[in-house]
Design an enzyme around this catalytic site. Structure first.
Site, PDB file in Angstrom:
ATOM      1  N   ILE A   1       0.950  -1.207   0.031  1.00 54.29           N
ATOM      2  CA  ILE A   1      -0.117   0.155  -0.045  1.00 54.29           C
ATOM      3  C   ILE A   1       0.827   1.255   0.024  1.00 54.29           C
ATOM      4  O   ILE A   1       0.422   2.368  -0.510  1.00 54.29           O
ATOM      5  CB  ILE A   1      -0.979  -0.076   1.417  1.00 54.29           C
ATOM      6  CG1 ILE A   1      -2.101  -1.275   0.995  1.00 54.29           C
ATOM      7  CG2 ILE A   1      -1.707   1.454   1.344  1.00 54.29           C
ATOM      8  CD1 ILE A   1      -2.965  -1.302   2.069  1.00 54.29           C
ATOM      9  N   GLU A   2       2.019   1.122   0.555  1.00 56.74           N
ATOM     10  CA  GLU A   2       2.881   2.484   0.726  1.00 56.74           C
ATOM     11  C   GLU A   2       4.007   2.507  -0.403  1.00 56.74           C
ATOM     12  O   GLU A   2       3.487   3.294  -1.469  1.00 56.74           O
ATOM     13  CB  GLU A   2       3.713   2.365   1.870  1.00 56.74           C
ATOM     14  CG  GLU A   2       2.870   2.335   3.038  1.00 56.74           C
ATOM     15  CD  GLU A   2       3.509   2.210   4.311  1.00 56.74           C
ATOM     16  OE1 GLU A   2       4.311   2.953   4.650  1.00 56.74           O
ATOM     17  OE2 GLU A   2       3.240   1.075   5.213  1.00 56.74           O
TER      18      GLU A   2
END
Length: 289
Positions: free
Chosen positions: A83-84
């Site tokens: 997600i990052e």
């Protein structure tokens, strides 16, 4: 440290070249991003607010849930997190090895251009340990300068240390016990984030999150792990009410019964914990090629 600074600001450490460590921990926002939840590659939004990097050199455990035992392990996490930054560690190493300017810098620092994820993490962590705050009005007052705090801030200091007992969690020079506490944040939701419990599986850790430093707190809004409070006034109101009741609420969280004046004084004191040091750090103007 300089190698780490380059890596920290370099968006090539993300899968699509759009996100760097500094995207969520930005010096313009006191090494946070000013948002309730951070945005990663492809516009993906995470589930927790980005904590400041300031004075993390003095932290015992890292991330809101303390899952990283040191800054080196912390630095590795977001790079591979889908997600990052979404760049698997082997791909990150491969990408940096393909950049001759980085190979030369790693050779100068580590004695080899055989770049590893541990080398990358060590460099980033070394840089992060230079992101510091000190010499605040409170520090100068404690050192003997009785003019460093306003009368309002002096009254707020008394509220902090005496009536409100804030120092039961926020103590020491860095204003944190480096421990985890359940304040009830999110525990009134159907599927709450259980925080530290997800790491330890200890029942007592349900809904517990790390006690953050109060250094530079006026610059690191929004507040709490879910970024629900926009102002320090809202935070003080939350504590004054005694948190959100749940079976795991920390025993130190109780209604404070502060007067409106005491609340204003307390916020004024919190602003006296802003200091100097971290403001000197600037992004690189160019990166290794």
């Amino acid at each position: 440290v300089e190698l780490g600074r380059l890596l920290y600001f370099d968006k090539r450490l993300s899968s699509d070249g759009t996100v760097a460590c500094a995207s969520c921990h930005d010096p313009r926002h006191a090494f946070t991003d000013g948002k309730p939840f951070s945005t990663g590659v492809r516009g993906q939004v995470g589930g927790r607010s980005a904590p400041t990097v300031i004075n993390r050199a003095y932290g015992a455990l890292h991330f809101w849930d303390g899952r990283a035992p040191n800054l080196e392990e912390q630095a590795k996490g977001p790079i591979a997190n889908p997600i990052e930054m979404d760049l698997p560690h082997d791909e990150c190493v491969k990408r940096l090895r393909s950049i001759s300017g980085y190979r030369e810098r790693f050779r100068q620092v580590f004695g080899t251009d055989e770049i590893t994820i541990d080398h990358i993490a060590k460099a980033i962590a070394a840089f992060e340990r230079t992101i510091l705050s000190g010499n605040s009005p409170y520090d100068r007052y404690k050192a003997g300068d009785r003019r460093a705090l306003t009368p309002e801030q002096v009254r707020g200091m008394q509220v902090f240390f005496e009536k409100a007992q804030c120092q039961s969690c926020h103590f020491g020079f860095n204003f944190t016990d480096n421990q985890f506490a359940n304040l009830g944040i999110g525990m009134d939701k159907p599927n709450p984030d259980l925080g530290r419990y997800l790491v330890t599986r200890q029942e007592r850790d349900r809904g517990a999150f790390k006690t953050p430093t109060l250094r530079e707190i006026e610059h690191t809004a929004p507040y709490m792990h879910d970024g629900r409070f926009k102002t320090l006034e809202e935070v003080v109101e939350f504590y004054d009410k005694g948190g959100i009741k749940n079976p795991w609420l920390d025993e130190r969280i109780k209604p404070l019964n502060l007067t409106p004046q005491e609340k204003r004084d307390l916020v004024a004191f919190l602003r006296a914990l802003s200091g100097t040091g971290w403001q000197q750090i600037q992004p690189p103007t160019e990166f290794p090629q």
